[in-house]
Design a protein around this motif. Structure first.
Motif, PDB file in Angstrom:
ATOM      1  N   LEU A  22      56.727 -42.314   5.455  1.00  0.00           N
ATOM      2  CA  LEU A  22      58.190 -42.456   5.411  1.00  0.00           C
ATOM      3  C   LEU A  22      58.641 -43.431   4.331  1.00  0.00           C
ATOM      4  O   LEU A  22      59.823 -43.742   4.220  1.00  0.00           O
ATOM      5  CB  LEU A  22      58.705 -42.961   6.769  1.00  0.00           C
ATOM      6  N   LYS A  23      57.676 -43.937   3.556  1.00  0.00           N
ATOM      7  CA  LYS A  23      57.943 -44.994   2.575  1.00  0.00           C
ATOM      8  C   LYS A  23      58.589 -46.186   3.264  1.00  0.00           C
ATOM      9  O   LYS A  23      59.512 -46.811   2.750  1.00  0.00           O
ATOM     10  CB  LYS A  23      58.811 -44.473   1.432  1.00  0.00           C
ATOM     11  N   ALA A  24      58.076 -46.492   4.463  1.00  0.00           N
ATOM     12  CA  ALA A  24      58.670 -47.539   5.290  1.00  0.00           C
ATOM     13  C   ALA A  24      57.690 -48.655   5.627  1.00  0.00           C
ATOM     14  O   ALA A  24      57.971 -49.466   6.498  1.00  0.00           O
ATOM     15  CB  ALA A  24      59.196 -46.911   6.577  1.00  0.00           C
ATOM     16  N   ASN A  25      56.549 -48.716   4.960  1.00  0.00           N
ATOM     17  CA  ASN A  25      55.576 -49.769   5.244  1.00  0.00           C
ATOM     18  C   ASN A  25      56.115 -51.082   4.677  1.00  0.00           C
ATOM     19  O   ASN A  25      56.168 -51.259   3.464  1.00  0.00           O
ATOM     20  CB  ASN A  25      54.226 -49.426   4.610  1.00  0.00           C
ATOM     21  N   PRO A  26      56.512 -52.021   5.523  1.00  0.00           N
ATOM     22  CA  PRO A  26      57.109 -53.254   5.014  1.00  0.00           C
ATOM     23  C   PRO A  26      56.127 -54.129   4.239  1.00  0.00           C
ATOM     24  O   PRO A  26      56.537 -54.979   3.457  1.00  0.00           O
ATOM     25  CB  PRO A  26      57.586 -53.970   6.282  1.00  0.00           C
ATOM     26  N   HIS A  27      54.833 -53.892   4.434  1.00  0.00           N
ATOM     27  CA  HIS A  27      53.823 -54.674   3.723  1.00  0.00           C
ATOM     28  C   HIS A  27      53.298 -53.958   2.481  1.00  0.00           C
ATOM     29  O   HIS A  27      52.378 -54.435   1.827  1.00  0.00           O
ATOM     30  CB  HIS A  27      52.670 -55.040   4.668  1.00  0.00           C
ATOM     31  N   ASP A  87      58.521 -53.559  -3.657  1.00  0.00           N
ATOM     32  CA  ASP A  87      57.751 -54.757  -3.981  1.00  0.00           C
ATOM     33  C   ASP A  87      56.248 -54.620  -3.806  1.00  0.00           C
ATOM     34  O   ASP A  87      55.511 -55.556  -4.100  1.00  0.00           O
ATOM     35  CB  ASP A  87      58.227 -55.925  -3.097  1.00  0.00           C
ATOM     36  N   GLY A  88      55.786 -53.493  -3.290  1.00  0.00           N
ATOM     37  CA  GLY A  88      54.360 -53.360  -3.009  1.00  0.00           C
ATOM     38  C   GLY A  88      53.948 -54.408  -1.986  1.00  0.00           C
ATOM     39  O   GLY A  88      54.739 -54.802  -1.135  1.00  0.00           O
ATOM     40  N   PRO A  89      52.726 -54.928  -2.078  1.00  0.00           N
ATOM     41  CA  PRO A  89      52.273 -55.937  -1.111  1.00  0.00           C
ATOM     42  C   PRO A  89      52.465 -57.375  -1.612  1.00  0.00           C
ATOM     43  O   PRO A  89      51.621 -58.224  -1.396  1.00  0.00           O
ATOM     44  CB  PRO A  89      50.787 -55.598  -0.968  1.00  0.00           C
ATOM     45  N   THR A  90      53.591 -57.634  -2.295  1.00  0.00           N
ATOM     46  CA  THR A  90      53.755 -58.948  -2.938  1.00  0.00           C
ATOM     47  C   THR A  90      54.732 -59.891  -2.253  1.00  0.00           C
ATOM     48  O   THR A  90      54.877 -61.024  -2.696  1.00  0.00           O
ATOM     49  CB  THR A  90      54.219 -58.777  -4.396  1.00  0.00           C
TER      50      THR A  90
END
Length: 146
Positions: free
Chosen positions: A100-105, A110-113
């Protein structure tokens, strides 16, 4: 025989105390007995329920910061990640949300930054930064931010 065991125990304790004091860091090692945490501070800086359930104490995160809890500083990402693993590991744990392009991490922006405390707070209510732009979608994507 008991005398030899006692002597061996004493020798090992002496050796350990010498090794510890010789290589000890310059910061004061504190214990919970020495920690100055008032009821007022506990009320002002409560632990998250999941950390409290694990019987965490102030020193689990604020190690080496002395024994006056009123002077403790934020532990930043380094402190959080020392237990939770690196940001890529955390993002991978939630990769099912990538569909869902909803991974907050691992956000599309921002990717995982992101810094941990942009959403997560230990001593106050956490906020989900995604809701700044996606206030209607976030409740469908994910639950309450721990």
């Amino acid at each position: 025989m008991k005398h030899k065991a006692f002597l061996a125990l004493c020798a090992s304790m002496l050796l350990c105390s010498f090794a510890f004091s010789a290589g000890a860091p310059s910061a004061k090692i504190t214990s919970l007995v020495d920690l100055n945490v008032t009821d007022e501070l506990r009320a002002k800086h409560p632990l998250k329920p999941h950390h409290e359930k694990l019987s965490f104490t102030c020193l689990d995160c604020h190690e080496g910061q002395g024994n006056d809890a009123s002077k403790f500083k934020s532990i930043g990402d380094k402190g959080c990640l020392s237990c939770h693993g690196d940001k890529k590991k955390i993002a991978k744990r939630l990769e099912y949300m990538d569909l869902l392009k909803a991974n907050p991490h691992n956000s599309v922006h921002d990717g995982p930054t992101l810094y941990c405390d942009e959403c997560h707070n230990e001593h106050k209510k956490s906020t989900n930064m995604c809701t700044e732009c996606h206030e209607h979608e976030v409740p469908q994507w994910m639950g309450v931010t721990p």
